[in-house]
Design a protein around this motif. Structure first.
Motif, mmCIF file in Angstrom:
data_model
loop_
_atom_site.group_PDB
_atom_site.id
_atom_site.type_symbol
_atom_site.label_atom_id
_atom_site.label_comp_id
_atom_site.label_asym_id
_atom_site.label_seq_id
_atom_site.Cartn_x
_atom_site.Cartn_y
_atom_site.Cartn_z
ATOM 1 N N UNK A 209 0.996 -1.253 0.011
ATOM 2 C CA UNK A 209 0.034 -0.121 -0.015
ATOM 3 C C UNK A 209 0.844 1.329 -0.171
ATOM 4 N N UNK A 210 1.896 1.261 0.770
ATOM 5 C CA UNK A 210 2.920 2.328 0.882
ATOM 6 C C UNK A 210 3.389 2.548 -0.617
ATOM 7 N N UNK A 211 3.965 1.515 -1.237
ATOM 8 C CA UNK A 211 4.635 1.827 -2.655
ATOM 9 C C UNK A 211 3.476 2.428 -3.583
ATOM 10 N N UNK A 212 2.463 1.602 -3.649
ATOM 11 C CA UNK A 212 1.380 2.213 -4.686
ATOM 12 C C UNK A 212 1.023 3.686 -4.333
ATOM 13 N N UNK A 213 0.806 3.830 -2.956
ATOM 14 C CA UNK A 213 0.444 5.347 -2.685
ATOM 15 C C UNK A 213 1.591 6.422 -3.061
ATOM 16 N N UNK A 214 2.835 5.820 -2.822
ATOM 17 C CA UNK A 214 4.061 6.769 -3.133
ATOM 18 C C UNK A 214 3.973 6.857 -4.902
ATOM 19 N N UNK A 215 3.617 5.934 -5.569
ATOM 20 C CA UNK A 215 3.371 6.455 -7.177
ATOM 21 C C UNK A 215 2.246 7.424 -7.218
ATOM 22 N N UNK A 216 1.257 7.352 -6.647
ATOM 23 C CA UNK A 216 0.158 8.303 -6.984
ATOM 24 C C UNK A 216 0.439 9.650 -6.226
ATOM 25 N N UNK A 217 1.171 9.703 -4.870
ATOM 26 C CA UNK A 217 1.867 10.853 -4.790
ATOM 27 C C UNK A 217 2.613 11.358 -5.556
ATOM 28 N N UNK A 218 3.453 10.788 -6.562
ATOM 29 C CA UNK A 218 4.335 11.535 -7.744
ATOM 30 C C UNK A 218 3.527 12.155 -8.515
ATOM 31 N N UNK A 219 2.375 11.942 -8.951
ATOM 32 C CA UNK A 219 1.385 12.783 -9.493
ATOM 33 C C UNK A 219 0.873 13.942 -8.780
ATOM 34 N N UNK A 220 0.338 13.583 -7.691
ATOM 35 C CA UNK A 220 -0.545 14.523 -6.654
ATOM 36 C C UNK A 220 0.446 15.571 -6.107
ATOM 37 N N UNK A 221 1.774 15.261 -5.780
ATOM 38 C CA UNK A 221 2.511 16.000 -5.057
ATOM 39 C C UNK A 221 3.666 16.532 -5.891
ATOM 40 N N UNK A 222 4.238 15.863 -6.696
ATOM 41 C CA UNK A 222 5.460 16.168 -7.543
ATOM 42 C C UNK A 222 5.049 16.814 -8.804
ATOM 43 N N UNK A 345 -8.628 10.803 -15.755
ATOM 44 C CA UNK A 345 -7.774 10.531 -16.792
ATOM 45 C C UNK A 345 -6.414 10.239 -16.207
ATOM 46 N N UNK A 346 -5.705 11.109 -15.320
ATOM 47 C CA UNK A 346 -4.672 10.955 -14.420
ATOM 48 C C UNK A 346 -4.749 9.815 -13.509
ATOM 49 N N UNK A 347 -5.840 9.552 -12.997
ATOM 50 C CA UNK A 347 -6.004 8.332 -12.045
ATOM 51 C C UNK A 347 -6.013 7.089 -12.922
ATOM 52 N N UNK A 348 -6.645 7.004 -14.110
ATOM 53 C CA UNK A 348 -6.098 6.041 -14.632
ATOM 54 C C UNK A 348 -4.648 5.642 -15.080
ATOM 55 N N UNK A 349 -3.895 6.644 -15.363
ATOM 56 C CA UNK A 349 -2.410 6.540 -15.910
ATOM 57 C C UNK A 349 -1.905 6.333 -14.647
ATOM 58 N N UNK A 350 -2.034 6.883 -13.482
ATOM 59 C CA UNK A 350 -0.981 6.470 -12.254
ATOM 60 C C UNK A 350 -1.825 5.234 -11.582
ATOM 61 N N UNK A 351 -2.999 4.944 -11.488
ATOM 62 C CA UNK A 351 -3.492 3.897 -10.921
ATOM 63 C C UNK A 351 -3.104 2.544 -11.660
#
Length: 385
Positions: A209-222, A345-351
């Motif tokens: 869960x932490x690794x998957x959330x980190x990938x989502x954070x790449x889009x949301x935060x960075x 659309x971004x949720x699909x990409x990073x999901x």
């Protein structure tokens, strides 16, 4: 749940969602009736028209779905491209049916609505609806753009605008569809042996869960930071039909947008950032529970579940933002839901990326724990198919 049992609720849900979206699109003309102005104020009526425009067969609503309608009807252009517009809508409805059925079939099989799993099934199907709507809008976009008569002008920018136009109506239709799909699934599942909840090593589930959330954070935060987002939009230069690719990249790469406090009070800035924290919290918690909810942990199931978790996080954050920014008091209650459906659309990409990362992490971590402790090998089965 077997395919034979799962296909019935999936087909019912896909048919219901398609019919409800068609009905919503046809209802757009009712907002033009004389008595409609007595029910809604002008701002609310315009907002409702924008919601319904992407699903309406009325070409006059085309300008509300992302761009000018194209030629002047008096010049014969509207008649010339009417067939293209109808073709675009036909492709859109067929695609939304097919995508929803495919996702619902997978979700109902892997997260059957048995006791302990039913709320998760409803939420997953609800989140999958906006994904189906977004993909349907995106795949039908070329025909819709061509029907405007100006497809050669800033094609990628137009694609970005159309892709983002599925509207909040899909979110509400998806909720109704998810509830009925689960009811039908529970009926068809009667007599079948319920799949028990699998035991997942807590450490493996938390790490995945932490690794998957980190990938989502790449889009949301960075990537969503204003300077990085501006670089994404302006660094890629094209010409002709491929001019301004940055607009399209923003749609498929950015889950939000934020900047530093600046001149705004720190408290207000932190309040806005709490919506981003809420997205990550929802994603982490959903990914933490996902391996235990699945009857079989496969790549398609984890990826689809991660996409749904990201969409759910976006839905909750958009509601929080709208409730705290004060626009409802100015524009009316309809605008409380105007942001629903943003960022899909971004949720699909990073999901997809987060789901793959979570699956690999879960497999590696659980394999290591199983090797270290043979007694605990009764955990969840993890396969790639």
């Amino acid at each position: 749940m077997t395919y034979r049992r799962a296909v019935i609720p999936a087909l019912v849900g896909g048919l219901l969602m398609t019919l409800l979206l068609w009905w919503a699109g046809e209802s757009a003309q009712a907002l033009q009736l004389r008595g409609a102005s007595g029910v809604f104020d002008i701002d609310s009526m315009n907002e409702l028209r924008r919601w319904l425009a992407p699903w309406s067969y009325d070409p006059s609503t085309l300008a509300l779905s992302g761009a000018p309608a194209g030629d002047d009807p008096a010049s014969g252009g509207a008649t010339r491209y009417a067939d293209l517009y109808r073709t675009a809508l036909q492709i859109r409805f067929v695609t939304v049916f097919g995508v929803f059925v495919a996702g619902a079939l997978l979700l109902v099989r892997r997260i059957p609505p048995t006791p302990g799993r039913t709320p998760a099934t409803v939420l997953a199907l609800w989140a999958w609806g906006p994904v189906a709507g977004t993909l349907a809008v995106a795949l039908s976009a070329p025909w819709l753009i061509a029907s405007r008569g100006n497809g050669s002008y800033r094609l990628l920018t137009q694609l970005a605008g159309v892709t983002a136009s599925s509207g909040p109506v899909v979110v509400f239709v998806s909720l109704v569809t998810a509830l009925l799909t689960v009811v039908v699934a529970r009926v068809t599942a009667k007599g079948e042996e319920p799949a028990p909840r699998r035991s997942v090593p807590p450490r493996a589930a938390r790490l995945a869960a932490s690794v998957g959330t980190a990938v989502i954070a790449l889009s949301l935060v960075v990537l969503s930071y204003d300077r990085v987002a501006a670089a994404i939009q302006t660094s890629f230069v094209g010409s002709g039909l491929l001019s301004e690719p940055g607009d399209l990249l923003r749609q498929w790469l950015l889950l939000g947008g934020w900047s530093g406090p600046g001149t705004a009070p720190l408290g207000d800035w932190l309040l806005y950032r709490s919506a981003d924290v809420l997205v990550l919290a929802v994603v982490w918690w959903a990914l933490r529970l996902l391996p235990g909810l699945l009857t079989r942990t496969t790549v398609p199931a984890v990826v689809t579940g991660t996409i749904c978790a990201t969409v759910l996080g976006l839905l909750t954050s958009r509601l929080l933002l709208t409730a705290t920014d004060g626009t409802v008091d100015v524009w009316g209650p309809v605008h409380l839901f105007s942001r629903l459906g943003e960022g899909v659309p971004a949720a699909v990409t990073f999901g997809v990326l987060a789901g793959l990362a979570a699956f690999v992490t879960l497999r590696l971590t659980q394999g290591r724990e199983t090797a270290e402790s043979p007694e605990g090998s009764a955990g969840v089965s993890v396969t790639a198919g």
